[in-house]
Scaffold this motif. Structure first.
Motif, short mmCIF file in Angstrom:
data_model
loop_
_atom_site.label_atom_id
_atom_site.label_comp_id
_atom_site.label_asym_id
_atom_site.label_seq_id
_atom_site.Cartn_x
_atom_site.Cartn_y
_atom_site.Cartn_z
N TRP A 109 23.50 1.29 -16.68
CA TRP A 109 24.65 0.75 -15.95
C TRP A 109 25.87 1.61 -16.20
CZ3 TRP A 109 22.06 -2.42 -19.59
CH2 TRP A 109 21.04 -3.17 -19.03
N GLU A 110 26.89 1.41 -15.42
CA GLU A 110 28.13 2.18 -15.56
C GLU A 110 28.69 2.10 -16.98
OE1 GLU A 110 30.45 2.04 -11.41
OE2 GLU A 110 29.93 0.06 -12.22
N ASN A 111 28.57 0.95 -17.60
CA ASN A 111 29.02 0.74 -18.98
C ASN A 111 27.80 0.21 -19.74
OD1 ASN A 111 31.99 1.05 -18.30
ND2 ASN A 111 31.33 -0.59 -16.94
N HIS A 112 27.33 0.98 -20.73
CA HIS A 112 26.06 0.64 -21.38
C HIS A 112 26.14 1.03 -22.85
CE1 HIS A 112 21.37 0.88 -21.04
NE2 HIS A 112 21.75 0.23 -22.13
N VAL A 113 26.08 0.02 -23.72
CA VAL A 113 26.12 0.23 -25.16
C VAL A 113 24.79 -0.26 -25.75
CG1 VAL A 113 27.23 -0.54 -27.31
CG2 VAL A 113 28.63 0.12 -25.35
N VAL A 114 24.30 0.46 -26.75
CA VAL A 114 23.11 0.07 -27.50
C VAL A 114 23.57 -0.34 -28.89
CG1 VAL A 114 20.88 0.81 -28.42
CG2 VAL A 114 21.66 1.67 -26.21
N LEU A 115 23.12 -1.51 -29.34
CA LEU A 115 23.48 -2.05 -30.65
C LEU A 115 22.22 -2.21 -31.48
CD1 LEU A 115 25.36 -3.60 -32.67
CD2 LEU A 115 24.86 -5.65 -31.31
N LEU A 116 22.22 -1.69 -32.71
CA LEU A 116 21.04 -1.78 -33.56
C LEU A 116 21.41 -1.95 -35.02
CD1 LEU A 116 19.87 1.67 -34.52
CD2 LEU A 116 21.10 1.50 -32.38
N PRO A 117 20.49 -2.51 -35.81
CA PRO A 117 20.72 -2.57 -37.24
C PRO A 117 20.43 -1.20 -37.86
CG PRO A 117 18.57 -3.50 -36.74
CD PRO A 117 19.23 -3.16 -35.42
N LYS A 118 21.14 -0.87 -38.92
CA LYS A 118 20.85 0.38 -39.62
C LYS A 118 19.54 0.26 -40.42
CE LYS A 118 25.44 2.33 -39.86
NZ LYS A 118 26.52 2.82 -40.73
N LYS A 119 19.21 -0.95 -40.82
CA LYS A 119 17.93 -1.21 -41.49
C LYS A 119 16.83 -1.21 -40.44
CE LYS A 119 15.50 -5.10 -43.57
NZ LYS A 119 15.58 -6.50 -43.99
N HIS A 120 15.68 -0.64 -40.78
CA HIS A 120 14.58 -0.66 -39.82
C HIS A 120 14.01 -2.07 -39.70
CE1 HIS A 120 11.22 0.59 -37.39
NE2 HIS A 120 10.47 -0.18 -38.14
N VAL A 121 14.08 -2.60 -38.50
CA VAL A 121 13.44 -3.86 -38.13
C VAL A 121 12.75 -3.55 -36.81
CG1 VAL A 121 13.78 -6.27 -37.46
CG2 VAL A 121 15.26 -5.25 -39.21
N GLU A 122 11.47 -3.83 -36.71
CA GLU A 122 10.73 -3.43 -35.51
C GLU A 122 11.20 -4.14 -34.25
OE1 GLU A 122 6.25 -3.49 -33.67
OE2 GLU A 122 6.46 -3.20 -35.84
N SER A 123 11.38 -5.46 -34.31
CA SER A 123 11.78 -6.19 -33.11
C SER A 123 12.35 -7.55 -33.50
CB SER A 123 10.59 -6.39 -32.16
OG SER A 123 9.75 -7.43 -32.62
N LEU A 124 12.81 -8.27 -32.52
CA LEU A 124 13.32 -9.61 -32.73
C LEU A 124 12.26 -10.49 -33.39
CD1 LEU A 124 15.69 -11.58 -32.11
CD2 LEU A 124 14.56 -12.07 -29.95
N LEU A 125 11.00 -10.28 -33.06
CA LEU A 125 9.92 -11.12 -33.59
C LEU A 125 9.56 -10.80 -35.03
CD1 LEU A 125 7.58 -11.25 -30.47
CD2 LEU A 125 9.35 -12.86 -31.17
N THR A 126 9.97 -9.65 -35.54
CA THR A 126 9.62 -9.30 -36.92
C THR A 126 10.76 -9.58 -37.90
OG1 THR A 126 10.29 -6.98 -36.67
CG2 THR A 126 7.98 -7.52 -36.17
N LEU A 127 11.87 -10.12 -37.40
CA LEU A 127 12.94 -10.53 -38.32
C LEU A 127 12.39 -11.59 -39.28
CD1 LEU A 127 15.89 -10.84 -35.81
CD2 LEU A 127 15.86 -9.34 -37.81
N GLU A 128 12.82 -11.53 -40.52
CA GLU A 128 12.37 -12.48 -41.54
C GLU A 128 13.56 -13.32 -42.01
OE1 GLU A 128 10.54 -10.01 -44.48
OE2 GLU A 128 8.92 -9.41 -43.12
N GLU A 129 13.29 -14.37 -42.78
CA GLU A 129 14.35 -15.23 -43.30
C GLU A 129 15.42 -14.42 -44.02
OE1 GLU A 129 15.04 -18.61 -43.08
OE2 GLU A 129 13.49 -18.57 -41.54
N GLY A 130 15.01 -13.39 -44.75
CA GLY A 130 15.95 -12.55 -45.47
C GLY A 130 16.86 -11.73 -44.56
N ASP A 131 16.54 -11.69 -43.27
CA ASP A 131 17.35 -10.93 -42.30
C ASP A 131 18.37 -11.79 -41.57
OD1 ASP A 131 15.94 -8.48 -42.72
OD2 ASP A 131 14.32 -9.21 -41.44
N ASN A 132 18.51 -13.06 -41.97
CA ASN A 132 19.41 -13.96 -41.24
C ASN A 132 20.84 -13.45 -41.20
OD1 ASN A 132 17.33 -15.67 -40.55
ND2 ASN A 132 17.79 -17.18 -42.13
#
Length: 114
Positions: free
Chosen positions: A39-62
């Motif tokens: 898109w004309e304005n497009h930002v990507v946001l990510l954690p600096k810690k490696h996390v594979e996907s939304l589904l692999t987040l763990e309780e410790g990642d809250n």
């Protein structure tokens, strides 16, 4: 757990091997203007810690997830104020080209097909 050395964000972006225009950075998250925007304005946001996907987040990642959502809200709010609209999403499975959790935040005209 997948090897973090096999993902684009860990190997290129977070190591600084690819120069990207930074939108926001702190000790836990990184946001940059997409180098091949959808898109004309497009930002990507990510954690600096490696996390594979939304589904692999763990309780410790809250706390990390809350930080990501806080920054997504900040970026989306900026886009809303400047452009009047915003979209925020993450991909999973075959739709996720880089196996590192990330959100796309965009606004404006679509520049290329998905």
């Amino acid at each position: 757990m997948p090897d973090p050395s096999c993902d684009f964000y860990c190997e290129k972006i977070l190591k600084g091997l690819l120069n990207v225009p930074i939108y926001f950075e702190n000790e836990r998250v990184f946001a940059f203007h997409h180098t091949n925007p959808l898109w004309e304005n497009h930002v990507v946001l990510l954690p600096k810690k490696h996390v594979e996907s939304l589904l692999t987040l763990e309780e410790g990642d809250n706390d990390l997830l809350l930080e990501l959502m806080r920054i997504a809200k900040l970026i989306a709010g900026d886009f809303m104020a400047r452009f009047g609209a915003a979209r925020v999403y993450t991909n999973l499975g075959d739709y996720q080209s880089s196996k590192h959790l990330h959100w796309h935040i965009g606004s404006g005209k679509q520049l290329r097909p998905y």
